[in-house]
Design a protein around this motif. Structure first.
Motif, short mmCIF file in Angstrom:
data_model
loop_
_atom_site.label_atom_id
_atom_site.label_comp_id
_atom_site.label_asym_id
_atom_site.label_seq_id
_atom_site.Cartn_x
_atom_site.Cartn_y
_atom_site.Cartn_z
N ILE A 145 4.49 24.12 -30.82
CA ILE A 145 4.16 24.81 -32.07
C ILE A 145 5.21 24.51 -33.12
O ILE A 145 4.91 24.21 -34.26
N LYS A 170 4.05 22.43 -36.59
CA LYS A 170 3.89 23.12 -37.87
C LYS A 170 3.57 22.11 -38.96
O LYS A 170 2.66 22.29 -39.74
N GLN A 216 -2.41 31.24 -33.05
CA GLN A 216 -1.68 30.75 -34.22
C GLN A 216 -2.65 30.30 -35.30
O GLN A 216 -2.50 30.63 -36.46
N GLN A 231 1.31 35.12 -31.16
CA GLN A 231 2.14 35.29 -32.35
C GLN A 231 3.51 35.85 -31.98
O GLN A 231 4.54 35.36 -32.41
N SER A 289 -4.68 33.27 -36.82
CA SER A 289 -3.87 34.44 -37.18
C SER A 289 -4.30 35.66 -36.37
O SER A 289 -4.38 36.76 -36.88
#
Lengths: 551, 333
Positions: free
Chosen positions: A13, A17, B275, B284, B278
């Motif tokens: 992750i 990004k 992710q 998260q 959301s």
């Protein structure tokens, strides 16, 4: 096994990004045709809602404040505290005006601050707000171990029901910013659950907080100033990419977006580029190498310690080109860390993109290319140094690369190095670093340039020291009102003969101020946006009470 | 005989308990050391963008408040003893008890994971069976190709694709979150929640079927090549009857093993899907905790995920015994 995969995913992750935004941008482009065919009914929907004169807004302007809505642990220091009100606030020109306070006095020595507060303010539960609540707020913040730093405060007392006396350890004119940033919490209704259940005297009251998702607020009927036009506001907590998707789907009235999406049009929304002091610049080591910091790290750099090098770089950088090329035009050239703020000295602005002028400065200082390898030398020293930037920040990377290219023809070789902050921390006293600052508190300028702060964490990484500047700082901090203080802050930048700006010692080469970009509903008037500080998102809500529909 | 069986069940349970206890201890210790030796400075991570306004004195106060200024072993000890007393500690970034945060988020994640898991399991299994029964026909090639493509599809990419088509362009589904925007909790209907669940669950299911389908296909093909199936065919059995009598039970065991072993992947996949959408689940929280060095929260999540996977495997074990008489006998012998 499980455990490993968890970490792998985290790493993924982290790395993705960037890929994520890129992927989203690509997909958005591919699907724009599809979007065009379906966007019609979205626009109709939007029109309907305006004709309904709705008094409701949906905003996607920032990440969730995870610690909740307690000003004593950091809530509301950027943007409006919504639920609480503060003693003072800044108007659209960033001048200090009364909010809860009705006036203040500072003693001759600058150490005692007496603040009078209004007697007609009630919390949203109907209980009057008194000096005891102010005292309680600051005392709580002092012991909370959070990002709220009030260590300069020695004592807070409520001398009568509507008067508070702050005693400081040392004179600090910038203490006013603590009073601007801190919402007052009610002593009678403060407990462990306050952060999720805030009661205050601000323009809004909390209706519902779905953690990790959204915050729903409604206007506070007890508010002492005019009630905001929008009676209900919903904040949804999305990252910038998701906020853009939400804007495209017509589901939000305001969305904060990254610069990479600024070229894409969204139906019924306009792009607002808000001016900021969210700046980027190069911090040069100011002293010669050889010293070691108190934490045992090497300090200083022989090349950047030469004033001619720093001056030449400042003069040669084409800041307009950086704004256009790196920021797609959404930014302004930066000359100091405080451009446009009330304590900024406009005389610090200088001509740039002047390669000839820069070459002249270097030649006069004795830098020459003797071995014809394209890089200058002086007494056996090559005009070459490393510039560090955080590797996960695309903007800083582009700035670093572009600046290094701009310096090539000058004969200065900048080696750019992308690293994590943890590595940069070890290198930053002896190498140039691409840093970013930007605050509504002039204390930041003191932190970045004062010799007192040399080598204290990220403050004054170059070990800059100029006694005249230090004296101005001292005078500014000892001043008893903001106007007087601002004069000294300005002089510290440039007093006609010396200063911390590029006209003086040039310990930094400031590059750009990055505009903060928001997509805003075409019919929504978001008022006069002030110059935003570092940090994209919440600051846009600063004047939420002034927002209304366009006629 | 009965007593004998009870004792062996007792021993079996005891073994399992010992195993989970030692597993948890090892996981906690290793993750604690890993986090502590990671280059993330918890104070810096906590302060974040506020470094402008937080002086060194305040940093010390923060360190003291959260106890991160003490030696690592001492920190582990105080954390460990609190855990044994049932206290998971307080999250640094949320400033609330870890158990509370995990509790409210786990419900969201659980509904997402279970939905995705059930769908990917059933659909994957059916796809695998069809492919194997119709081996080398166009439908087999179609399913195989689909599975290969999915096997190389990152979850977050699939999520983005669904998001952009169904949420942004078509507007059929919300772009994210777990509840409708601006609606008070009392007015949120079950359908609202389901609508918010569909895209993330679909993302996970679509990506998840490949594995199960391909394994099931392979296993069923092995079974179909066996001599007992040849014999059954010779007797005239074919199609569904053949599969029902000779195929299903034989391929059920590996399929179940695989499906329950996928618990761990599910957990990882859910983090990515959350992710993108959301979605307010554990994902998260895990990302935040990891990137910002929130040790109590991250360890709480690690324990939870370890338990989750362990329970998945335990259920698989128990189901073997129900499904397969050979295993039942093997145990009591």
């Amino acid at each position: 096994m499980m455990f490993l995969s968890l970490f792998v995913v985290l790493g993924e992750i982290y790395l993705k990004k960037k890929v994520f935004s890129f992927g989203l941008a690509c997909l958005v482009c591919c699907l724009i045709l599809v979007a065009c065919s379906t966007s019609k009914n979205v626009s109709e929907k939007a029109e309907d809602s305006v004709t309904m004169k709705r008094e409701e807004l949906i905003l996607a302007v920032g990440a969730e404040p995870e610690t909740g809505f307690d000003p004593t642990t950091g809530w509301g220091r950027y943007g409006s505290p919504l639920f609480q009100s503060t003693l003072f606030k800044r108007d659209d020109e960033l001048a200090i005006v009364n909010d809860l306070a009705s006036g203040y006095d500072v003693s001759e020595d600058g150490k005692v601050w007496i603040v009078k507060i209004r007697d007609d303010v009630k919390f949203s539960d109907g209980v009057p707000l008194t000096a005891a609540d102010v005292q309680f707020t600051f005392e709580t913040a002092l012991t909370n171990g959070s990002v709220v730093d009030f260590n300069v405060v020695k004592k807070v007392e409520a001398t009568d029901e509507y008067t508070v006396k702050f005693t400081l350890k040392e004179a600090q004119s910038t203490f006013i910013n603590a009073l601007v940033a801190t919402g007052i919490v009610p002593k009678h209704a403060y407990g462990d659950d306050y952060a999720g259940n805030p009661i205050g005297s601000g323009p809004f009251q909390l209706i519902q907080w779905d953690k990790g998702q959204q915050l729903i607020v409604e206007a506070n009927p007890e508010y002492y100033d005019p009630i905001p036009f929008f009676k209900k506001v919903t904040f949804i907590f999305l990252n910038e990419d998701a906020a853009f998707a939400a804007a495209q789907a017509g589901q939000v009235d305001v969305a904060y977006i990254p610069a990479s999406f600024s070229q894409l049009n969204v139906l019924n929304m306009r792009l607002e580029a808000v001016k900021t002091v969210d700046n980027r610049g190069i911090a040069f080591p100011f002293v010669k190498s050889g010293e070691v910091s108190s934490t045992g790290l090497p300090v200083g750099n022989d090349v950047t310690a030469d004033r001619a090098i720093r001056k030449a770089i400042n003069l040669a950088i084409d800041r307009e080109a950086l704004v256009d090329g790196v920021l797609n035009g959404h930014g302004t050239p930066a000359y100091t860390s405080v451009d446009g703020l009330p304590w900024w000295n406009p005389e610090s602005v200088h001509a740039d993109a002047d390669l000839d002028g820069a070459q002249k400065i270097l030649a006069e200082a004795g830098w020459k290319d003797n071995d014809h390898d394209g890089t200058l030398e002086k007494e056996g020293l090559k005009a070459e140094f490393s510039l560090y930037y955080p590797a996960d920040d695309l903007t800083r990377q582009s700035l670093a690369i572009t600046v290094a290219d701009m310096m090539k023809p000058l004969g200065i070789n900048i080696i750019i190095e992308g690293e994590s902050w943890d590595t940069i921390e070890k290198k930053m006293y002896s190498n140039a670093v691409l840093m970013g600052w930007g605050s509504h508190d002039p204390l930041e300028m003191y932190n970045v340039y004062s010799s007192e702060e040399a080598g204290v964490d990220y403050y004054n990484t170059g070990f800059y020291k100029n006694e005249t500047v230090d004296t101005y700082f001292e005078k500014a901090l000892n001043a008893t009102n903001e106007k007087e203080a601002n004069e000294y802050w300005k002089k510290a930048q440039w007093d006609g003969s010396t200063g911390l700006s590029a006209k003086g010692d040039a310990p930094w080469a400031w590059l750009v101020n990055i505009d903060h970009l928001y997509l805003v509903n075409d019919r929504l008037d978001i008022g006069n946006q002030r110059i935003h500080p570092h940090g994209h998102g919440w600051p846009v809500t600063d004047n939420l009470v002034d927002w209304k529909w366009n006629k | 005989m009965n007593k004998h069986a009870l004792i062996s069940i007792g021993i079996y349970l005891l073994k399992k308990v010992l195993r989970i206890a030692s597993l948890l201890f090892a996981i906690c210790l290793i993750s604690f050391l890993l986090i502590k030796s990671s280059p993330i400075d918890p104070i810096q991570a906590y302060v974040g963008a506020d470094m402008i306004k937080v002086g060194p004195e305040q940093r010390e106060k923060i360190a003291e408040y959260w106890g991160v200024d003490k030696p690592v072993i001492e920190q582990f000890w105080s954390w460990g003893t609190a855990i044994l007393a049932g206290d998971l500690g307080t999250s640094m970034i949320y400033r609330r008890p870890v158990s509370e945060i995990i509790g409210e988020r786990f419900l969201h994640s659980l509904s997402l994971m279970i939905t995705a898991w059930v769908f990917s399991g059933i659909i994957g299994f059916v796809m695998g069976v069809i492919a194997a029964m119709k081996r080398n026909t166009w439908i087999d090639r179609l399913i195989k190709g689909y599975c290969y493509i999915l096997a190389s599809t990152p979850t977050f990419w699939m999520g983005l694709l669904l998001l952009i088509i169904f949420a942004v362009s078509l507007g059929w589904f919300p772009i994210g979150l777990g509840v409708p925007v601006g609606v008070l909790a009392d007015d949120v209907t079950l359908w609202d929640r389901v609508r918010h669940l569909i895209l993330p669950a679909a993302t996970l299911s679509i990506v998840g079927v490949g594995n199960v389908a391909l394994h099931t296909r392979q296993k069923l093909m092995d079974v179909l090549d066996s001599e007992y199936v040849l014999f059954a065919r010779a007797r005239g059995e074919q199609g569904f009857v053949l599969f029902w009598r000779h195929g299903l039970r034989n391929i059920a065991i590996p399929a179940i093993t695989l499906q329950f072993a996928a618990f761990s992947e599910l957990f990882g996949g859910a983090i990515l899907a959350e992710q993108v959408f959301s979605y307010p689940g554990l994902g998260q929280a895990t990302v935040e905790a990891g990137l910002r060095g929130d040790v109590p929260l991250l360890l709480g999540l690690v324990i939870l995920s370890a338990l989750f996977v362990f329970i998945g495997n335990l259920i698989a074990d128990l189901i073997y015994h129900l499904l397969d008489p050979r295993m039942r006998e093997g145990r009591t012998l």
